[in-house]
Design a protein around this motif. Structure first.
Motif, short mmCIF file in Angstrom:
data_model
loop_
_atom_site.label_atom_id
_atom_site.label_comp_id
_atom_site.label_asym_id
_atom_site.label_seq_id
_atom_site.Cartn_x
_atom_site.Cartn_y
_atom_site.Cartn_z
N UNK A 1 0.14 14.48 30.00
CA UNK A 1 -1.22 14.74 30.52
C UNK A 1 -2.09 13.49 30.42
N UNK A 2 -1.92 12.76 29.32
CA UNK A 2 -2.71 11.53 29.12
C UNK A 2 -2.33 10.49 30.18
N UNK A 3 -1.05 10.37 30.45
CA UNK A 3 -0.61 9.40 31.47
C UNK A 3 -1.02 9.84 32.87
N UNK A 4 -1.05 11.13 33.06
CA UNK A 4 -1.47 11.65 34.37
C UNK A 4 -2.94 11.30 34.63
N UNK A 5 -3.74 11.37 33.57
CA UNK A 5 -5.16 10.98 33.70
C UNK A 5 -5.25 9.51 34.10
N UNK A 6 -4.41 8.67 33.48
CA UNK A 6 -4.43 7.23 33.80
C UNK A 6 -4.10 6.99 35.27
#
Ligand SMILES: Cc1cc2nc3c(=O)[nH]c(=O)nc-3n(C[C@H](O)[C@H](O)[C@H](O)COP(=O)(O)O)c2cc1C
Length: 182
Positions: free
Chosen positions: A31-36
């Motif tokens: 999820x964190x990488x998706x935000x990036x």
């Protein structure tokens, strides 16, 4: 001023000194990488490439390359943030990829905080070491390390300069004028 949930989150987020030994769940990392991936970038170049390092030996070697920074040493997840495309802003000739990577990294900071996970940027490292640990080609700049984990202990709330010191409206205000105001 309207204090939204996001503003509350941003104001109360803090950098940690150290992570404990809990893992970060895979769906949280994703999820964190998706935000990036959805961060803005100049001319939509999306120059970022991320190498997510969880393997213990590689993390240890990366920590060595980051001068044994305690956060890098203890983080269960270290994201090596690279720029695949050396994008420039048209007209100015200035490189935009460091700004693009900054936008992506800060978006990860906020996404992680929203998920109750602590994180930190690390800018101090020997690029050649990081490059060799994860096999990054010579023409791909390593812009930042991004550490993710669970906080060990407590840290103080961040202190920020007063609003009047950092924000001017309509015109630049010199520090002299500021001190007369305060
Ligand atoms: C561009 C950038 C580079 C940073 N590099 C480092 C670093 O190399 N080492 C470190 O300990 N912290 C690093 N930090 C974290 C800052 O020191 C930290 O965000 C700052 O002290 C404010 O604390 P806060 O995150 O709790 O608000 C970096 C932060 C940014 C935005």
């Amino acid at each position: 001023m309207r204090v939204t949930r996001l503003l509350h989150l941003v104001r109360n987020r803090r950098m940690v000194q150290k992570f404990d030994d809990r893992m970060v769940a895979a769906d949280v990392v994703e999820a964190v990488l998706e935000a990036a991936r959805y961060a803005p970038s100049a001319r939509e170049a999306q120059p970022w490439r991320f190498v997510v390092v969880q393997e213990a030996l590689a993390r240890h070697q990366i920590a060595t390359g980051a001068f044994n920074h305690p956060l890098v040493k203890t983080a269960p997840v270290v994201v090596v943030c690279c720029a695949r495309i050396h994008s420039h802003v048209s007209g100015s000739g200035r490189p935009s990829f460091p700004m693009d990577l900054a936008a992506a990294t800060q978006t990860m900071v906020i996404a992680a905080a929203d998920l109750g996970i602590h994180s930190s940027w690390i800018y101090g490292f020997r690029e050649s070491v990081i490059r060799s640990v994860v096999g990054i080609p010579d023409d791909v700049p390593v812009v930042a390390l991004f550490c993710l984990g669970h906080q060990a202990g407590l840290s103080d709330l961040p202190e920020r300069r007063p609003r009047a010191d950092v924000i001017a409206w309509d015109r630049w205000r010199s520090d002299d004028a500021r001190s007369r105001l305060s």
